[in-house]
Structures are given as structure tokens and as C-alpha cells.
Design a protein around this motif. Structure first.
Motif: not given
Length: 1021
Positions: A36, A142-143, A146, A151, A181
């Protein structure tokens, strides 16, 4: 999601920015590989941040990346929290509804606080931990999003961000360690004045290795020429035009476009070099009616809805559409991509139009916006309505309307766990308070209509003043205090409480005053400042002897809980029992359960561990049915800690794991995850499950959610390094740990840290440092009866025993042993583990005085063996083996030492295993030989066993007496340089790192026994 990308540029040609675009592409590739990233793109207003982001998002979207884009709104700093996240999620909801619904499964109630489209919000209270739960669940979303592909979350205009958005963004960047992300945020550098809140935020983010910063420079002449070529549709623009526009725009791409448009319209002269005039040229060329629409739209905000604008203008629909079409055609306004309204082509243009308004004109326009929105609340989204209405009334200079709408907006912010924005709005209400007529306040504001966190009436039950039905300034101050505490702004909370106390008559309203004192005590404690005890004492005096109430129960519970962490007395135990009884009587269930958890810990402290465990178990079970997550996680953590302290480590491991799972499910990892992980790792270390403990600690190695518990986790990492024989790493971790610990710290942290320091000093041959660490605790304010002292006393005595014969340590040893014995005698252990530690400490004291017998060690071994724990049984077996060897019982000694060696192996203690191997070797026993087997020594004992030459033996003997190289040289008639060479050779052969450690090893192994008969040395672990 191409619809999410704002097409805002005039030039059809993307000019320059090759290296910046490459940096974004590179970051996206790293994200695709599971790393990330976060990029912060800064630059002057109009320098091209949006165009760069637009180009990148278009490319990323074409490659299959999920792209989310949100904008910070100017109203955000005044109470519209999470605006860019809400915008980004709303667009994703429209474009990929099923995908988002799948990722949000089970999280909808939490996420609805940011995006109402997720449905009803959860029913959990807005407490100290609710914001943390929201952040944790957004990170989980979000995890999930993605999991299959990268993402991109892009946020524009971070300089307008509200504090909640900044803190959420920082949380995501610091905790999304494995999610694919990419977070991108743009901001204006020219807006960041010295006190701008974004400056420290950016500085803090840049400390993280995954965060990179890009600064966009202005264009040079080649880029300006290329930009003009694209705008004018020519391959070679007039060089004089390029030079003139470059000079006036100073290379700012937005100004280049504005100047190019002016030139295209034939306006080559007369332009002022001032920014505002450049920006207003395009607006002033519009028809008068269109200019009026544009001026009114500028006061609506960064984005204004079509229906709201129509209601404010009160024009015919055709006239409004004509004016808007003209403004859009002139590229002053643009339709918002959400399809609901309009925004200015560039924020600079909106600012210029707004700044050009007359003061009275601005006030009138804001009043019209407020009146239109009050008449029809559906004109804007429900989640935005309270903050925007409050903002319009405030800028309309109408205090009687601005005050109640500010309170309504504060309540809405609290419901979204946006406590910083709630505080800002409440402070606005406080600012307006004196400008509003008292009669208006009495008739329009009632505390029960909006206050949820602060009891509006703190009078004695049955003696309520009718005035309590009217909202007062002190009520608003109380709500603001809670908001300050929850947002982490405890300094502001302290000043709010101080102001409220000045308005509160303690004689008339003792419970209200006690409530403020109690909250001041909480905040002072969080800030680690003096005054907590005094504030709590004052609160106790105010509630003592009064009828039962929730405030009284809360004060009693807090006082007992604070004492529990330090040096509790019988009065504190009684106070906890009173808190439980009163809370139960008045129906304050949350206070009751917190008090019961404190009471359970106090029962154990005062010699009734089984009663304490039963009380804690019952409180935990009751908390499972309560909508108060911190109750359950606190109960599981305290119960796991209590069982570990009693030696029931397997149960402690199970509960700590359950606590971590619960914290994860409830979004509480930010608050309690680190301490639960620490308790789990500590129990695993004591059980000998070293690799599991290392894995748990590694999981929090790079996590930035653990600040409050860094000393705890670093101490455990230091113990792990000590086990592995890495003394240098252990010393560094201890140094870092001690840097954030002082003598006022809680005994549960202070004592184990001192024990690590004692163990390190002992293994490094530095007994004086071990004493210093021991006395730092014994000279402090630790209670005389504290079972946590037993391991520290045992290890301190062991270091004294190991250093017998060292001149520097021998001088003060009798006094040191007397201090240890005196403190040991004050203990009253009741649990088997505590009794075993006490017996081990007595055996080590006897060894330090050269008077121990096998019976001392047998008693410790027997008691500790009954616990089933490898540590501290390994220490007792070690001592027992040495004692047996001293009395000539070689076979018994070998058996005890072999068992100890196996336990040391299980515990992962390489240093201790090496010491045990040396003892077994001196006995002539193979550590793997069958029980009862014996082998004759195959090598000489004493210094010869380490292959020391006669001269090196002489040097080592003098070194153990504390001689310097020069003194050794004088004694042996050699040069100091030669003595230094001998010392270096000795250190290498003994496999030690320094002179002190070499001397300690020689003393432990009795390489130079005294002339009088003495027992064989026993090494301490």
C-alpha cells in the motif's frame, strides 16, 4: 469509474508532468504487488493538481483499477465531517452497487454514519471508542474492496478538510499494511499558513515509509507554449503572446488558460496583474443576470444544488436555466458530475467572486439560503443539511437562528462520531451565547432535546430546580467538554471544565460540580499530569453523603479504578462495592459493570483471587449483552491479565485471543488491541510458546495504533531478545521503553520493566546497574504488598548471588540483601505461583549469603512444579542443580540440570541453555545422557576448560578482582598493551562481550574458588 473523474481543464493537451505521472504509475504498480502507498500532491492553486489526478485516474480506470474520488468542501472545516469519503463512497455506490454491498456486508450499521445510503446506523452509543470503531470498519471495507484488484482513493483539496477526515485518512494510511490501496490527496501549498492544521498532519504522515510527497512546480516557457498551442489549436503560438502570458501568469497553468481565453476574446490589454482581476475578467464579461446568478452560487458553497439555487433566486425556471447555460458555456460554472447541481470551474474563481461581494450583499445572500433550506429541508442531502444550515445562518449574522442550528449540527456530527466537528460547532454556540436574548433561549432550547452525553440535571434526585428544564451555558460547556475528550483535545477539555466550574455553585449543584471535577481528573490522567488525585478527592467530597445518583456511582467507580492501578487500600475496595450498589440502585448499568470489573481486580489484590475471578467472569457475561463495546473488551482484557497473574496462563491465552477477536469485530483494535496482544504475547512467552509470542508481537511491529502501549510491547520485545541471546537488541528496547516510563507509572508496567533491566544487567555482568533498577522500584510508591514484586525480588537476589566476590558489588551487598529480605517478608502470597516465587526468592537470598541448602531449592521446585509453568520452574531447577553439585550429589545434580536444560530449550532461552551446558560439562554429564548415566570429565576443569593459557588465567583472576589493564600490567610485570591483548583473548574464549560479563562468568562458575571450602556456584538466569 470514469464518471468519478472531473473533467475540469480547458486545454485538450496534457502538458508536462511526465515524471509526476510516472511516480503515480510506479506507486500503483507497488500497490498491485501488495505494498500500500500514499502520495501527497502539493502545489499552488491552479498549478495543475486536478489535471494530473484526472489523467492518472482515467488511465488507472482503463486498466481495471477501482477508482474513488472525493472533494473536501470549504464548509468542512466548520462541521461537515467525512465529506470527501462520503462523496467517494456515494459515487462508488452508484457505479458498483453490488460490489460495494458485498464488501460492506456486516458493516452497514457502522458505515451508515458516513454514507446514509448504507441504511440505518448501528445502535451503539457515541462513546469514547465509537470513532475508533468507525475507522476500523472503514479500513476493513477498503481491505475487502482491494482484495481482488488495486483500489485508488483520491481526495482533492485537503487544505479544506475537516479534522475527522484528516484523522481518518491518517488512520487508513497507517493501518492498511496489506491492502492493495493507493491513497492520493491533493492540497494547496500557498494556503498553508504557519498555523494551518494541515501542516502538522502532513509532517506526521511523512514519517511513514509508505508516504511520498510530490510538489508540482509552475510551468516554464516550453510548457506554457505547448499549453497555448493546445488551447489555441495551433502548432506554433505567437512567441510574443507566449512571453506575455508567461510573464503575467508566472507559469501557473490555470492563469495561462484564463489569459489565453481573454486573448482569444480580443482582450489583449488592460488586464491587471492582480490575481483577483485575472479571475474576474471572465465573470465580468457575462450578462448582468448571469453575473447575479454566479454571485449567489458563490455563497452556496463549493457545490450548490440546482433546486436550492432555484429556491434562493426565486426566478422563473427558464430565466434561471438561461443564466446557468451562459455561465456553463463561458466555463465559469460546470455541472456537478453527481448530476444534482453546479460547481465553479476552479475554486479560485469562486473565491474571487465571493470576495468581490459587498458585506451587506453576502449577509443577505446567506440569509436567503438559510430561509430557503429551512422552508424545504429536502433541497440538500440529509447528512449535509444541519451543518450547511448552521453555516448559512452564521454568515447571515443572525445569532438567534445561528445558535440553535449550531447545536443541531453538533448533534448530527456526534451521531457520525465526528467529535472534532461537534466541538467546533459547540464552541460556535458558546461564542454566540451572549448575543441571544435570554427569553429566546428559554423558549427555543431545551436540554432534553439534544444533550445525550451529559445529564442535563445533576441536582439531587427529587430536588430538581425548574430552571433545569431550560438549556444553560453550563450544559453546552459540558457537552463540549465530552466532545473535546472524545476527539482527543484534552487540553481544550480542561479549559472548558475550568470555565464551567466558575459558573457552577458547588453548594447549590454539588453533583454537577463533581461531574466536571471527575472529567478533569480523567483528562489529567490521560495527559499524565499532576492533579488527578486532587480533582478526584474534590469530587468525592462533593458526592459523599448525598442521595444515590449515577454521578455519585461514577465518581466512586473512577476513584476505585484509579487506585486499583497503583496502591489500593481497603477504603478503595469499599468504595468499589458502594459504586456497584449505587449504580445498581439507580439503574446505571454501564457504571455498575465497570465498577464490578474494578471490584474483581481489587478482590484479587486483597488475597481473594477466586472471588475476584468469579466477579470478573460475571461482569464479562453481563457485558456481552450490552451495546457498550469497551465494557466487553475491558472485561476480557482484565480477566486474561488476572488469570495470567495467578499462573493460569492457558486460560489467559484463550481469553486474550477472544478479546482480540472481539476488538476486531467491534472495530476496537485501535484502542484495546495492543494491550490485548501484549497480554497474549506475555502469556505465550511464560508458557514457552516463543514462536507464537514472536508472531503476535511482529503483527504489531509497524502498527501506529499502539502509542499508548508502546512501552509494554517494547518491554516484551526486549524479553524476547533476551531469550534469544541478543543482549544488544534487548538493551536498546529497554532504553526505548524506559524513555517513556517514569516512577509515577503503573506498577503493572513499572515492575516488569525493572525486572527486565535487572536480568539484562545480571547477564551482562553489571550488578550495580541491576541494583539501580531494583531500587528505582523499591524506593518508589509501590505498595509494600504487591505480588508483582516477587519475581523482581527473586531476580535481584539472584544477581547478588552471582556477583559474590566482585569487589565493587561486595561492599554494599549486606544492605542490599537486607532491603530485599525486608520487602519479601511483607508479602502474603496466596496463589501457588506467587508462593513459588517467594520460595525462589528466599533460596536466592540464602545463596547470596552462602548459606543455601538443597532444602531451600527443593521447596521452591516442588511449589513451582505444581503450577505446570516452565518459567520460573527452570530457575528453581537451575539453583537446585547447583546446590546438589555443591554437596557432591553429582547424579542428582545432573538430573536436575538436564530437566532445566530441556525447559530452557522450550523457553527459547539460549543464554540460559549455554550456562546449563557449561555446568553439565563441569559435572562430566552429557545433557542428553540417559537418566542416571554419568561420564567422566574428558577435559580439565577450571580455567583450562576454556583453553586459557597460564598467563591468561592470571590475567582473568586479576580481572575478576576489578583491576584495570594498567593495574594488571603492574601486578604481572607486563606492559598495559600486552594486558589489553590478553583481556581481548579471554573475552573471545569465554564468549562474552565485556570485562564485567567475563568477571561475572568467572564468579558464577567458581573458576577461582576461595581458599575456604565453599559450595559450587549456581548461575542465575
Amino acid at each position: 469509474m470514469l464518471s468519478a473523474v472531473e473533467q475540469m481543464s480547458v486545454s485538450p493537451v496534457f502538458v508536462g508532468r511526465g515524471s509526476e505521472l510516472a511516480a503515480l504509475d510506479s506507486a500503483l504498480r507497488r500497490v498491485g504487488n501488495g505494498q500500500p502507498q500514499a502520495l501527497l500532491i502539493g502545489g499552488d492553486a491552479g498549478v495543475g493538481k486536478t489535471r494530473l489526478l484526472e489523467e492518472f485516474l482515467c488511465k488507472a480506470d482503463a486498466e481495471g483499477t477501482v477508482a474513488m474520488l472525493g472533494h473536501c468542501l470549504e464548509v468542512g472545516a466548520e462541521g461537515l465531517p467525512y465529506a470527501p469519503l462520503a462523496t467517494a463512497l456515494r459515487r462508488l455506490h452508484r457505479a458498483r452497487r453490488s460490489e460495494l454491498a458485498c464488501a460492506a456486508d456486516g458493516l452497514e450499521g457502522h458505515l451508515a454514519r458516513v454514507l446514509p445510503e448504507f441504511g440505518e446506523t448501528d445502535q451503539e452509543p457515541n462513546d469514547e471508542y465509537s470513532r475508533a470503531r468507525l475507522f476500523e470498519n472503514l479500513a476493513r471495507l477498503f481491505e475487502r474492496l482491494s482484495a481482488d484488484r488495486p483500489l485508488v482513493l483520491a481526495i482533492e483539496d485537503l487544505h479544506w478538510s475537516d479534522r475527522s477526515t484528516r484523522e481518518l485518512l491518517g488512520y487508513l494510511i497507517s493501518t492498511l499494511h496489506r491492502a492493495r490501496v493507493l491513497i492520493i490527496a491533493t492540497y494547496r501549498t500557498d494556503d498553508l499558513h504557519r498555523r494551518h492544521p494541515l501542516r502538522p498532519f502532513l509532517a506526521e504522515l511523512e514519517r511513514q515509509r509508505t508516504v511520498h510527497r510530490l510538489e508540482l512546480d509552475r510551468f516554464g516557457r516550453p510548457e506554457v507554449a505547448a499549453q497555448l498551442a493546445g488551447i489555441l489549436g495551433t502548432d506554433t503560438p505567437d512567441p510574443q503572446l507566449v512571453d506575455r502570458i508567461l510573464r503575467r501568469s508566472e507559469g501557473n497553468p490555470f492563469f495561462v488558460e484564463e489569459l489565453a481565453a481573454s486573448c482569444t476574446d480580443g482582450c489583449y490589454a488592460g488586464l491587471s496583474d492582480s490575481l483577483r482581476d485575472i479571475l474576474l475578467v471572465r465573470v465580468e464579461a457575462l450578462p448582468e443576470e448571469t453575473q447575479r446568478v454566479v454571485r449567489i452560487a458563490a455563497e452556496g458553497g463549493s457545490r450548490v444544488e440546482h433546486e436550492l439555487l432555484a429556491a434562493v433566486l426565486d426566478d422563473s425556471e427558464d430565466e434561471l436555466l438561461d443564466a446557468l447555460r451562459t455561465a456553463v458555456g463561458a466555463n465559469v460554472l460546470q455541472p456537478d458530475k453527481d448530476g444534482e447541481g453546479y460547481r465553479f470551474r476552479h475554486a479560485l474563481a469562486r473565491e474571487a467572486v465571493s470576495d468581490d461581494l459587498l458585506p451587506g450583499e453576502r449577509t443577505r445572500i446567506n440569509r436567503r439560503y438559510a430561509a430557503a433550506l429551512e422552508a424545504d429541508p429536502t433541497l440538500v442531502r440529509g447528512d449535509e443539511r444541519p451543518a450547511r444550515l448552521a453555516n448559512y445562518w452564521y454568515h447571515a449574522h443572525a445569532p438567534a437562528r445561528a445558535l440553535p442550528t449550531a447545536l443541531d449540527a453538533a448533534r448530527a456530527a456526534r451521531r457520525r462520531n465526528a467529535f472534532a466537528e461537534q466541538l467546533s460547532l459547540l464552541e460556535r454556540a458558546i461564542e454566540l451565547w451572549d448575543e441571544v436574548d435570554a427569553e429566546v433561549l428559554a423558549t427555543t432550547l431545551r436540554p432534553h432535546d439534544w444533550a445525550e452525553t451529559y445529564p442535563p440535571c445533576c441536582c439531587d434526585p427529587g430536588a430538581c430546580d425548574p430552571a433545569c428544564e431550560r438549556l444553560r451555558l453550563v450544559d453546552v460547556l459540558a457537552e463540549a467538554l465530552v466532545a473535546a475528550r472524545r476527539s482527543g483535545d484534552r487540553e481544550r477539555g480542561l479549559s472548558l471544565a475550568k470555565r464551567a466550574l466558575k459558573l457552577t455553585d458547588e453548594a447549590e449543584n454539588p453533583l454537577r460540580a463533581a461531574w466536571f471535577r471527575m472529567n478533569r481528573a480523567r483528562m489529567l490522567g490521560h495527559l499524565n499530569r499532576n492533579g488527578t488525585t486532587e480533582e478526584l478527592g474534590h469530587a468525592l467530597r462533593l458526592v459523599e453523603g448525598r442521595p444515590p445518583s449515577a454521578v455519585q456511582a461514577d465518581v466512586f467507580a473512577l476513584a476505585a479504578g484509579q487506585a486499583m492501578l497503583y496502591t489500593p487500600t481497603g477504603d478503595d475496595l469499599a468504595r468499589a462495592e458502594r459504586a456497584v450498589a449505587i449504580a445498581r440502585q439507580v439503574g446505571a448499568t454501564g457504571v455498575e459493570l465497570h465498577a464490578r470489573m474494578t471490584l474483581g481486580s481489587l478482590y484479587a489484590e486483597f488475597g481473594e483471587p477466586e472471588r475476584g475471578i468469579a466477579e470478573l467472569r460475571a461482569a464479562v457475561e453481563a457485558a456481552r449483552g450490552m451495546p457498550v463495546p469497551d465494557l466487553l473488551t475491558r472485561g476480557l482484557n482484565n480477566l486474561a491479565s488476572m488469570l495470567a497473574n495467578e499462573g493460569r496462563l492457558a486460560e489467559a491465552v484463550t481469553l486474550a485471543r477472544e478479546g482480540l477477536a472481539v476488538a476486531g469485530d467491534l472495530g476496537m483494535l485501535r484502542n484495546t488491541g495492543a494491550i490485548l496482544a501484549g497480554n497474549l504475547a506475555e502469556s505465550l512467552l511464560l508458557l514457552g510458546r516463543v514462536e507464537e509470542a514472536a508472531e503476535v508481537l511482529a503483527g504489531w511491529e509497524s502498527d501506529l495504533r499502539t502509542e499508548a502501549f508502546d512501552p509494554f510491547l517494547n518491554r516484551l520485545r526486549g524479553e524476547l531478545a533476551l531469550r534469544r541471546g541478543d543482549l544488544a537488541a534487548a538493551r536498546e528496547l529497554l532504553r526505548v521503553c524506559q524513555a517513556t516510563t517514569d516512577r509515577r507509572d503503573q506498577p503493572q508496567h513499572l515492575i516488569p520493566t525493572a525486572k527486565l533491566a535487572v536480568d539484562l544487567a545480571g547477564r551482562g555482568g553489571q550488578p550495580l546497574l541491576a541494583r539501580e533498577a531494583l531500587f528505582a522500584v523499591l524506593d518508589g510508591e509501590i505498595g509494600r504488598r504487591d505480588f508483582r514484586l516477587l519475581p523482581l525480588l527473586a531476580r535481584g537476589a539472584a544477581v547478588e548471588a552471582d556477583s559474590r566476590g566482585l569487589p565493587a558489588a561486595d561492599r554494599e551487598r549486606p544492605a542490599v540483601l537486607a532491603r530485599i529480605a525486608e520487602r519479601l517478608a511483607a508479602q502474603r502470597p496466596v496463589a501457588p505461583l506467587h508462593e513459588g516465587w517467594a520460595l525462589l526468592a528466599e533460596a536466592e537470598l540464602a545463596r547470596a549469603g552462602a548459606r543455601d541448602t538443597p532444602a531451600h531449592w527443593a521447596a521452591a521446585v516442588e511449589r513451582l512444579r505444581s503450577t505446570g509453568l516452565p518459567y520460573p520452574l527452570v530457575l528453581a531447577l537451575h539453583g537446585a542443580g547447583g546446590a546438589a553439585a555443591a554437596t557432591g550429589e553429582r547424579e542428582a545434580a545432573a538430573e536436575l540440570l538436564r530437566e532445566a536444560a530441556e525447559l530452557a530449550e522450550r523457553l527459547g532461552d539460549r543464554w540460559l541453555r549455554g550456562e546449563l551446558d557449561r555446568l553439565l560439562h563441569r559435572l562430566g554429564a552429557n545433557r542428553g545422557a540417559p537418566e542416571g548415566a554419568r561420564a567422566e570429565p574428558s577435559e580439565p576443569e577450571g580455567p583450562a576448560a576454556f583453553h586459557l593459557t597460564p598467563r591468561e588465567t592470571d590475567v582473568l583472576r586479576l580481572l575478576t578482582e576489578g583491576r584495570t589493564n594498567r593495574q594488571i600490567a603492574e601486578e604481572l610485570f607486563i606492559s598495559p598493551k600486552t594486558a589489553s591483548v590478553h583481556v581481548s583473548n579471554i573475552l573471545a574464549k569465554l564468549e562474552v562481550s565485556g570485562r564485567g560479563e567475563a568477571a561475572a562468568l568467572a564468579h558464577r562458575l567458581r573458576l577461582f574458588p576461595p581458599s575456604a571450602p565453599a559450595r559450587a556456584a549456581v548461575v542465575g538466569a
